[in-house]
Design an enzyme around this catalytic site. Structure first.
Site, PDB file in Angstrom:
ATOM      1  CE  LYS B 110      -0.182  -2.293   4.056  1.00  0.00           C
ATOM      2  NZ  LYS B 110      -0.627  -3.664   4.192  1.00  0.00           N
ATOM      3  CB  VAL B 137      -7.095  -1.744   0.389  1.00  0.00           C
ATOM      4  CG1 VAL B 137      -8.124  -1.059   1.283  1.00  0.00           C
ATOM      5  CG2 VAL B 137      -6.262  -0.698  -0.343  1.00  0.00           C
ATOM      6  CE  LYS B 210      -3.792  -1.410   5.258  1.00  0.00           C
ATOM      7  NZ  LYS B 210      -3.987  -1.876   6.636  1.00  0.00           N
TER       8      LYS B 210
END
Lengths: 444, 444
Positions: B110, B137, B210
């Site tokens: 991420k 995520v 995220k």
């Protein structure tokens, strides 16, 4: 790139919703899909009414409205047929004809797929076209996509869902207001949450259609609606919702499908029935007409998907997502597309659906007894003899004199043992009437 | 069909999990994908340790283990590079090199995508390869797929998520046991729920990575980590969790991104901070290390996705789902594949991320005051003058004599008005110390 041309069969609630969302979000959709999606033809019974709906849209003059659905299915300019009529006789014919004509199909029709899915998917496979059906299960929740693609790394163990909004609304109201089933059903009908003939919803048939489809996708087996066990909520009594609550549970109409092993052999449970669920679980707190599906899988563990399971625009959301997916995958090698039932057609497994006698779960038993010395000893003896152990007991005065309600929560056991024990309990002289038996899932 | 060949960069927690799940479920995966997925090469720092992990598998002798990750990236026999190293300097180089070599990339990174996503996606687009990142995520929850494909019919309005398990575990424990942050952090570290250096988690940076990715996908904008507002939970006091509870709320670390209009102009909110959420919401009841993401969209309404947001196998579940998707879409016309950021690269929008001063939300304010006549009148006057209306007030004796805690829940207002009011309140002679301000979202 040229827009893709869709033909709509039906312009009822979902059809009109689909048409309106396609119009309203056409920019958003084109920015995502890379090309427009255009409804160029609509078949409806009432052509005049359809023209009004279409003319209320932003652009609509180019949509051809016809009364004959076969005119859509046989139109060589149509790339994708969107079946939103419902029912499974005419629609079976239409969908098979569309496939024969080399068209992709998008449908929201759970009954059609639960009953004729194997035939339809086989025809589509042979012809190299796609049949997409996200909207057939849990409305706008992308649960088909999650099961078929999102969790594709997993061995899926079980799926348990609140997949009928009408019954969840009724159960929520019964619990909230302490009302009985018939009173709440009448209210639900007045509010439009239940249909005039609510049988399919309240007797669990609609949920069983959806569950049958999820079961096939989760485990890689053909659709087998005929083997589903189906119980609705019309026999549920308010008193049992109350007792369940006092024991820390809620009663939900769940569709449950699960891999299991009985006497060393693999089998699959496929069942819809009222179910006690621990009150602390998220799914127990899904209220009103909302849907939720809980999936257990070996790598990811538990995942849950929640949202609106019905209605014009939530269902349209799923129909249009399918339209975009089909547009996208139409360019892929047919062998590499997402298989209809998640697994390649040559790879479906031959695992039997188990008869209910063989399933393993826990039980809520309510026995009304004459208030007499030794009654509890008799009950617990019968259960012990059947090898059924007890998790909790609640004893309540139901208000009638000299009678007592004894509620027993059992640990996991096979259903046939419970049924045998119930027969013995009902034959006791102290037992009044029938034993109420509701299954319980800890969903832990 | 020949198996597709993947090269793994890294064999830590997620790498080993991916390797094991691919081995354990190879039959299940082959039945779905129509072809096998084979790890043929692994690059790791500690080659000996990697050999042990691989030899503990079912088959592993054919895996080549190397110390140089570029040997994987430059190997012409590898179809897909799976980047599971972490960090964003070396990995940026590796991923760009893989793309330059015409390989598809799957990553769980991420930080890399939040910081260098635009550059990486542009390179991939130019080269006609895919970069898949479901695992970046919310671990095993297929939320990227839901946002990018499942909800593609919708105009997405907002995304709000519990997307960091460590902080949710800490907040759950603080609430459950009434302990303060530092005590629980220490316990979480002992239990392995928090890292030795927990900064990225507890200060909200991981959640912001995220959220940045979800924001881009939801709204069709470039990734803009630099514009995210980031607040963690290390300053949260147990007393505020208690007061929130008394007012019917729970405090969660939420990542929130939302379309909004300020003074007639479109903008996007992008913020991570502790947030009061009504206790009745499903997301308020997501406990421990679990993750959940709530999406509001125009057609489907609210949908929620729940599951494990981290860990070896939940993350592996997402990595492998990506491997299968990439295998599948590799045969599709590149233009028709799912765009990296959900919208076609030429169709990204230029909507600004708003500064925090401009966001609109509700607020929890705790003011410690000297117990004196007229204090409440002063506070409410300041708020009224700022145009801020009050939803609820709670007055509590914190235990210190002659002092009172006044807790105020406001209706929605702009953050700059609240900040101005707070400055005035803090300048009152009767106010003790700083005003505690926590944002509140009704998520209705």
């Amino acid at each position: 790139m040229k827009p893709i041309k869709a033909g709509l069969l039906g312009l009822g609630t979902v059809g009109a919703g689909t048409y309106h969302v396609l119009q309203r979000n056409q920019e958003e959709i084109r920015r995502r899909a890379g090309r427009g999606i255009e409804v160029s033809m609509v078949a409806v019974r009432n052509v005049e009414r359809a023209r009004k709906i279409i003319n209320s849209g932003i652009v609509g003059s180019e949509v051809e409205v016809v009364a004959d659905p076969f005119a859509v299915v046989n139109n060589p300019d149509i790339d994708i047929v969107v079946e939103l009529i419902g029912g499974y006789d005419l629609t079976r014919e239409l969908v098979l004809q569309a496939i024969a004509n080399g068209k992709h199909v998008v449908t929201a029709n759970k009954a059609l797929l639960a009953l004729h899915g194997n035939e339809i998917f086989e025809a589509a496979q042979a012809k190299g076209v796609m049949v997409a059906f996200e909207a057939a299960v849990a409305g706008g929740i992308p649960i088909i996509k999650a099961l078929r693609e999102g969790l594709s790394a997993n061995r899926i163990e079980s799926v348990a869902g609140i997949i009928n909004g009408t019954t969840n609304f009724i159960l929520s109201e019964m619990r909230d207001k302490g009302l009985d089933f018939n009173t709440v059903l009448k209210q639900a009908q007045e509010l439009g949450y239940a249909e005039a003939d609510p049988t399919f919803d309240i007797e669990g048939v609609d949920a069983a259609h959806k569950l049958t489809i999820m079961s096939a996708i989760a485990f890689g087996i053909p659709v087998q609606f005929g083997s589903a066990h189906i119980e609705g909520i019309s026999q549920l009594q308010a008193v049992d919702l109350r007792y369940a609550e006092q024991l820390g549970y809620r009663i939900k109409l769940l569709g449950i499908t699960r891999r299991t092993t009985v006497d060393g052999k693999e089998g699959i449970e496929l069942r819809v029935h009222p179910t006690l669920v621990p009150g602390a679980r998220l799914i127990a707190n899904v209220e009103g007409a909302m849907n939720a599906v809980l999936v257990q899988a070996d790598a990811v563990g538990a995942t849950l998907y929640y949202g609106k399971g019905a209605g014009a625009e939530p269902t349209a959301s799923a129909v249009i997502a399918d339209l975009i997916d089909v547009t996208r995958l139409a360019t892929a090698d047919p062998y590499s597309r997402v298989p209809h039932l998640a697994f390649q057609p040559t790879e479906l497994a031959d695992v039997p659906i188990l008869p209910m006698d063989e399933i393993r779960t826990s039980y809520y038993l309510r026995v009304t007894v004459q208030d007499q010395l030794g009654v509890m000893a008799d009950l617990t003896r019968i259960l012990a003899d059947a090898g059924i152990s007890i998790d909790a007991v609640l004893q309540k005065e139901p208000g009638e004199k000299a009678r007592t309600d004894i509620v027993i929560i059992t640990h996991q056991t096979r259903e046939k043992y419970v049924n045998a024990a119930i027969a013995k309990i009902e034959s006791l002289a102290t037992t009044v009437g029938k034993v109420v038996r509701i299954r319980l899932e800890s969903l832990g």
